[in-house]
Structure formats: structure tokens, C-alpha cells
Design an enzyme around this catalytic site. Structure first.
Site, PDB file in Angstrom:
ATOM      1  N   ASP A 175      23.673  93.043  55.485  1.00 34.61           N
ATOM      2  CA  ASP A 175      23.407  93.651  56.691  1.00 34.61           C
ATOM      3  C   ASP A 175      23.372  93.025  58.053  1.00 34.61           C
ATOM      4  O   ASP A 175      22.608  92.210  57.747  1.00 34.61           O
ATOM      5  CB  ASP A 175      22.513  94.916  56.886  1.00 34.61           C
ATOM      6  CG  ASP A 175      22.585  95.910  57.810  1.00 34.61           C
ATOM      7  OD1 ASP A 175      22.726  95.622  58.817  1.00 34.61           O
ATOM      8  OD2 ASP A 175      22.557  97.265  57.478  1.00 34.61           O
ATOM      9  N   THR A 234      31.638 105.890  49.923  1.00 30.94           N
ATOM     10  CA  THR A 234      31.230 107.070  50.431  1.00 30.94           C
ATOM     11  C   THR A 234      31.136 107.185  52.052  1.00 30.94           C
ATOM     12  O   THR A 234      30.483 108.031  52.338  1.00 30.94           O
ATOM     13  CB  THR A 234      29.911 107.725  49.550  1.00 30.94           C
ATOM     14  OG1 THR A 234      28.841 106.661  50.001  1.00 30.94           O
ATOM     15  CG2 THR A 234      30.018 108.038  48.364  1.00 30.94           C
ATOM     16  N   SER A 235      31.497 106.126  52.495  1.00 34.46           N
ATOM     17  CA  SER A 235      31.404 105.987  53.949  1.00 34.46           C
ATOM     18  C   SER A 235      32.413 106.531  54.765  1.00 34.46           C
ATOM     19  O   SER A 235      32.352 107.505  55.470  1.00 34.46           O
ATOM     20  CB  SER A 235      30.927 104.664  54.057  1.00 34.46           C
ATOM     21  OG  SER A 235      29.596 104.425  53.858  1.00 34.46           O
ATOM     22  N   ARG A 236      33.527 105.520  54.976  1.00 38.25           N
ATOM     23  CA  ARG A 236      34.724 106.087  55.693  1.00 38.25           C
ATOM     24  C   ARG A 236      36.169 105.528  55.123  1.00 38.25           C
ATOM     25  O   ARG A 236      35.788 104.186  54.527  1.00 38.25           O
ATOM     26  CB  ARG A 236      34.677 105.683  57.179  1.00 38.25           C
ATOM     27  CG  ARG A 236      33.731 106.412  58.065  1.00 38.25           C
ATOM     28  CD  ARG A 236      34.177 107.844  58.305  1.00 38.25           C
ATOM     29  NE  ARG A 236      33.208 108.899  58.863  1.00 38.25           N
ATOM     30  CZ  ARG A 236      32.532 109.586  58.681  1.00 38.25           C
ATOM     31  NH1 ARG A 236      32.093 109.499  57.271  1.00 38.25           N
ATOM     32  NH2 ARG A 236      31.630 110.249  59.388  1.00 38.25           N
ATOM     33  N   ASP A 260      34.734 108.793  48.065  1.00 40.10           N
ATOM     34  CA  ASP A 260      34.427 110.030  48.616  1.00 40.10           C
ATOM     35  C   ASP A 260      35.584 110.288  49.720  1.00 40.10           C
ATOM     36  O   ASP A 260      35.440 111.291  50.380  1.00 40.10           O
ATOM     37  CB  ASP A 260      33.147 110.274  48.511  1.00 40.10           C
ATOM     38  CG  ASP A 260      32.886 111.754  49.052  1.00 40.10           C
ATOM     39  OD1 ASP A 260      33.238 112.653  48.403  1.00 40.10           O
ATOM     40  OD2 ASP A 260      32.131 111.750  50.390  1.00 40.10           O
ATOM     41  N   GLU A 265      42.782 110.366  54.874  1.00 43.59           N
ATOM     42  CA  GLU A 265      42.296 111.646  54.424  1.00 43.59           C
ATOM     43  C   GLU A 265      42.653 112.800  55.402  1.00 43.59           C
ATOM     44  O   GLU A 265      42.724 114.012  54.900  1.00 43.59           O
ATOM     45  CB  GLU A 265      40.769 111.665  53.904  1.00 43.59           C
ATOM     46  CG  GLU A 265      39.910 111.604  55.147  1.00 43.59           C
ATOM     47  CD  GLU A 265      38.469 111.557  54.733  1.00 43.59           C
ATOM     48  OE1 GLU A 265      38.239 110.539  54.059  1.00 43.59           O
ATOM     49  OE2 GLU A 265      37.643 112.268  55.226  1.00 43.59           O
ATOM     50  N   HIS A 297      35.629 114.227  50.185  1.00 43.49           N
ATOM     51  CA  HIS A 297      34.433 113.942  50.987  1.00 43.49           C
ATOM     52  C   HIS A 297      33.400 114.926  51.109  1.00 43.49           C
ATOM     53  O   HIS A 297      33.230 115.790  51.990  1.00 43.49           O
ATOM     54  CB  HIS A 297      35.048 114.102  52.598  1.00 43.49           C
ATOM     55  CG  HIS A 297      34.387 113.402  53.741  1.00 43.49           C
ATOM     56  ND1 HIS A 297      34.920 112.424  54.699  1.00 43.49           N
ATOM     57  CD2 HIS A 297      33.140 113.151  53.881  1.00 43.49           C
ATOM     58  CE1 HIS A 297      34.134 111.930  55.470  1.00 43.49           C
ATOM     59  NE2 HIS A 297      32.856 112.407  55.204  1.00 43.49           N
TER      60      HIS A 297
HETATM   61  P1  NAI Z   1      22.944 104.062  59.597  1.00 45.64           P
HETATM   62  O1  NAI Z   1      23.327 103.925  60.956  1.00 45.64           O
HETATM   63  O2  NAI Z   1      21.558 104.455  59.302  1.00 45.64           O
HETATM   64  O3  NAI Z   1      23.206 102.549  59.003  1.00 45.64           O
HETATM   65  C1  NAI Z   1      24.357 101.885  58.825  1.00 45.64           C
HETATM   66  C2  NAI Z   1      23.791 100.425  58.573  1.00 45.64           C
HETATM   67  O4  NAI Z   1      25.523  99.702  58.655  1.00 45.64           O
HETATM   68  C3  NAI Z   1      22.977  99.910  59.755  1.00 45.64           C
HETATM   69  O5  NAI Z   1      21.875  99.403  58.952  1.00 45.64           O
HETATM   70  C4  NAI Z   1      23.832  98.804  60.347  1.00 45.64           C
HETATM   71  O6  NAI Z   1      23.376  97.717  60.731  1.00 45.64           O
HETATM   72  C5  NAI Z   1      24.857  98.547  59.117  1.00 45.64           C
HETATM   73  N1  NAI Z   1      26.180  97.917  59.401  1.00 45.64           N
HETATM   74  C6  NAI Z   1      27.005  97.608  60.683  1.00 45.64           C
HETATM   75  N2  NAI Z   1      27.851  96.795  60.563  1.00 45.64           N
HETATM   76  C7  NAI Z   1      27.835  96.624  59.136  1.00 45.64           C
HETATM   77  C8  NAI Z   1      28.581  95.418  58.756  1.00 45.64           C
HETATM   78  N3  NAI Z   1      29.593  94.845  59.362  1.00 45.64           N
HETATM   79  N4  NAI Z   1      28.265  95.141  57.591  1.00 45.64           N
HETATM   80  C9  NAI Z   1      27.329  95.508  56.750  1.00 45.64           C
HETATM   81  N5  NAI Z   1      26.431  96.730  57.407  1.00 45.64           N
HETATM   82  C10 NAI Z   1      26.833  97.012  58.507  1.00 45.64           C
HETATM   83  O7  NAI Z   1      23.961 104.934  58.861  1.00 45.64           O
HETATM   84  P2  NAI Z   1      24.008 105.867  57.662  1.00 45.64           P
HETATM   85  O8  NAI Z   1      23.408 107.279  57.937  1.00 45.64           O
HETATM   86  O9  NAI Z   1      23.284 105.310  56.655  1.00 45.64           O
HETATM   87  O10 NAI Z   1      25.413 106.125  57.130  1.00 45.64           O
HETATM   88  C11 NAI Z   1      26.311 105.203  56.921  1.00 45.64           C
HETATM   89  C12 NAI Z   1      27.594 105.924  56.994  1.00 45.64           C
HETATM   90  O11 NAI Z   1      27.682 106.630  55.857  1.00 45.64           O
HETATM   91  C13 NAI Z   1      28.103 106.552  57.983  1.00 45.64           C
HETATM   92  O12 NAI Z   1      28.572 105.557  59.268  1.00 45.64           O
HETATM   93  C14 NAI Z   1      28.990 107.572  57.757  1.00 45.64           C
HETATM   94  O13 NAI Z   1      30.481 106.839  57.830  1.00 45.64           O
HETATM   95  C15 NAI Z   1      28.825 107.639  56.392  1.00 45.64           C
HETATM   96  N6  NAI Z   1      28.693 109.026  55.851  1.00 45.64           N
HETATM   97  C16 NAI Z   1      29.382 109.600  55.006  1.00 45.64           C
HETATM   98  C17 NAI Z   1      28.998 110.961  54.564  1.00 45.64           C
HETATM   99  C18 NAI Z   1      29.869 111.623  53.649  1.00 45.64           C
HETATM  100  O14 NAI Z   1      29.856 112.826  53.307  1.00 45.64           O
HETATM  101  N7  NAI Z   1      30.558 110.920  52.675  1.00 45.64           N
HETATM  102  C19 NAI Z   1      27.870 111.746  55.013  1.00 45.64           C
HETATM  103  C20 NAI Z   1      27.249 111.061  56.126  1.00 45.64           C
HETATM  104  C21 NAI Z   1      27.684 109.756  56.455  1.00 45.64           C
END
Ligand code: NAI
Length: 332
Positions: A175, A234-236, A260, A265, A297
């Protein structure tokens, strides 16, 4: 009274939103279609629009919303890559989101996908239902003793890392904004990005989609993964170049992929396409591989997450006019 045009509505959205809003100060207009520049006219008369991950709020869409009287975009999700925030600020639209609703829901789904894929539980389930009790082809591996790479140690990544520690795995993390105290307590080791790729048996993505992270896993970076590595996303979807992913699956370089989310999508996930021919050839190909597991998703889809999404979203919708959106919610 605040009129709210609500897009991409599913039955569970209505249940949780109406349950959370008891004051009758919000008048809902539930639309099942997505919000795009083409459908923005349907928000006429609304002060707020409520949108989800696959609504597309680009500049023309935002301008049309503002011209129609909309003043507030309430995202009922955490990610906000689908909203042009600069354009929203320029046209004078407030944008809010639900910064955290249940990081556990998403982390637990990521782990569930891995366990299912590795131990082939989805295949075993189908076999046994047909009274085929053979174990041929169902061999998996112990997670204990393996190395898991967590990319992004925010709210979700940290919980995923902690769950993986509970399995007795070594957890490496990458990170750009590390959390060293948390890592020490949880016995997680931060390494740089090439290292996390080269050393992980399982790589799991928990970072936002931004212009910098678009296709973070591409031909070059996928090639840096260990032979036989598993990838979980599971992110994007757009964090992974699907064409390159397919090549690394076809060559046998990757051991398994659990998704996911999928690069293209929009318009496919969340809908029933079981009676039509799927037009996305790459998704069709991915679905045909025995070592790929895809969900639509749904990582967020728990009672706790839906309840919290509804609570925070309705609080933000009710705050329009007062401007006191919930702390951490406001993006523009
Ligand atoms: P968060 O904002 O708490 O954490 C994201 C982390 O990623 C931060 O620590 C940030 O420093 C880090 N980051 C930024 N750029 C990076 C890089 N190039 N390499 C590595 N780390 C990097 O976000 P949270 O809540 O943990 O969510 C993460 C992602 O999960 C969301 O952005 C969203 O896209 C996805 N998500 C998916 C869901 C689903 O239903 N599949 C539901 C909720 C979120």
C-alpha cells in the site's frame, strides 16, 4: 420534502431504504434502469439522485441533472470511480457516499471465493446433487503455510489480512500509504509491489480504481506472479486487464482466478441474462474455465451492509439543505 430519483433499483434496495426512512420527508422515485447521460432527463423534479456502482455520472450526465434541478448525488456505495467529481464541483452538485458500511462483508466474500475455488466446492455441490460422489479432479491445497499478498490495506484489506492470518498464512501487503502499527500487531509484512507479486501464492486486491490503478494487473505485472498463483478481485473490474488475464489462464501460468467484479460488468452484472446470448466474449470465455469463479458484484450483499448503506444514505439525503452530511461522506 426532498424528491429522490433512485436508479438501478433492486427489490432489496426498496426494502432497506423504506425501512431506514421513517420521517416521510423523502419521496422516492424508484427506477430500475441505470443513470447515464441518456437517462438523466428522468430525474426532472428531483432534488437528489441516489446511484450505485454501475450508474455512469460523466460530465454531460451531471450537467443534465443540474439543469433539471438536481443538487445532490447520493452514492449508496463506497467506490466513486463512476462519478466525474471535478465536473460535479464545476456545475455545483454536492456528492456524498457511504464510506464504510461493512468491510467485513467484502473481506469475508473474498475469502469465501478463494475457499470455494481452491477446494472446488461449487463443482462438488453440483456433482453430489447428481449422485456423483467421485472425488476425481477435486484436489485443492492447504491455505496454512501459504503466502497471501494483500494489495491495499484500507478498511477491507486489513480485515482480509487478519482473516488470512487466522488460517496460518504468511501475509505480505502493499500500500503506498502503509499502516505500520497495524501491520506489527497483526504480523503482516509490507513489501514493495514487485515483491508482493513475486512472493504471493494468493494475491487479493483491496484498492480503489483510479487513473493510476487502472489495469494494475496487466500483461507485465501478471507475468511477475508466481506460476500457479491465485488472484482474487473483489474491488473493481478495471483493476485487471481481462485480455491479459485470459492469456495467463490459457497458458496455465495462473492457478485460479476468483472475481466479484469484471472489467466490462456494466449492463451485465445485477441483471438476469439467462435467456439471452451473452455478447461479451471475454466474460463468456472466463466463465468456461474450470479454475475461474465469478460472482456478480455481490460482496457487499449482507443484511448488515444493506442496513448501514440505507442508514447513511438516507441521513445524507435528509441533510440536503442543511449541508450537514455525515462525517467522511462528502466527496464534492
Ligand atoms: P479504503 O479507502 O479504506 O482503502 C483503500 C486502500 O487502498 C488505501 O489504504 C489506499 O492507500 C490503498 N491504495 C490506493 N492506491 C493503491 C495502490 N496503487 N496500490 C495499493 N494500495 C493502494 O477502501 P476500502 O473500503 O477498503 O475499499 C476498497 C475497495 O473495495 C473500494 O475502493 C471499492 O472499489 C471496493 N469495494 C467493493 C465492493 C463489492 O461489493 N465488491 C464493496 C465495497 C467496496
Amino acid at each position: 420534502m426532498n424528491n429522490v430519483a433512485f436508479y438501478d433499483t433492486k427489490p432489496y434496495d426498496r426494502v432497506y431504504m423504506e425501512r431506514a426512512e421513517r420521517s416521510n420527508e423523502l419521496r422516492w422515485q424508484f427506477h430500475e434502469f441505470r443513470l447515464t447521460r441518456e437517462t438523466a432527463g428522468t430525474a426532472g423534479g428531483a432534488q437528489s439522485v441516489c446511484v450505485f456502482v454501475n450508474d455512469r455520472l460523466d460530465r454531460p450526465c451531471l450537467e443534465a441533472l443540474h439543469a433539471g434541478g438536481v443538487r445532490h448525488i447520493a452514492l449508496r456505495c463506497a467506490g466513486f470511480n463512476n462519478v466525474d467529481l471535478d465536473a460535479a464541483r464545476a456545475v455545483g452538485l454536492a456528492v456524498t457516499r457511504v464510506p464504510a458500511y461493512s468491510p467485513h462483508a467484502v473481506a469475508e466474500h473474498a475469502v469465501g471465493l478463494l475457499l470455494t475455488l481452491n477446494r472446488k466446492i461449487h463443482r462438488a455441490y453440483n456433482r453430489v446433487r447428481e449422485h456423483n460422489f467421485s472425488l476425481a479432479g477435486l484436489v485443492g491445497f492447504d491455505l496454512c503455510g501459504k503466502t497471501v499478498g494483500v494489495v491495499g490495506t484500507g478498511k477491507i484489506g486489513r480485515i482480509a489480512a487478519q482473516i488470512f492470518r487466522g488460517f496460518g498464512t504468511t501475509v505480505l501487503a502493499y500500500d503506498p500509504f502503509p499502516a505500520p502499527e497495524w501491520a506489527t500487531v497483526q504480523q503482516v509484512t509490507y513489501v514493495d509491489f514487485p515483491d508482493v507479486l513475486a512472493r504471493s501464492d494468493i494475491l487479493t486486491l483491496h484498492l480503489p480504481l483510479t487513473p493510476e490503478t487502472h489495469q494494475l494487473l496487466n500483461e507485465r505485472t501478471l507475468a511477475m506472479l508466481k506460476p500457479g498463483a491465485f488472484v482474487i478481485n473483489t474491488s473493481r473490474g478495471k483493476l485487471i486487464d481481462s485480455t491479459a488475464l485470459i492469456q495467463h489462464l490459457k497458458s496455465g501460468h495462473l492457478g485460479g482466478v476468483a472475481l466479484d467484479v469484471y472489467e466490462e460488468e456494466e449492463g451485465i452484472f445485477f441483471e438476469d441474462h439467462s435467456s439471452t446470448v451473452l455478447q461479451d466474449d471475454e466474460l463468456t470465455l472466463l466463465l468456461s474455465f474450470p479454475n475461474v469463479l465469478i460472482t456478480s458484484h455481490q460482496a457487499f450483499l449482507t443484511q448488515e451492509a444493506l442496513g448501514e448503506i440505507a442508514r447513511v444514505t438516507t441521513a445524507n439525503l435528509l441533510a440536503l439543505g442543511r449541508g450537514d452530511f455525515l462525517p467522511g461522506s462528502r466527496l464534492a
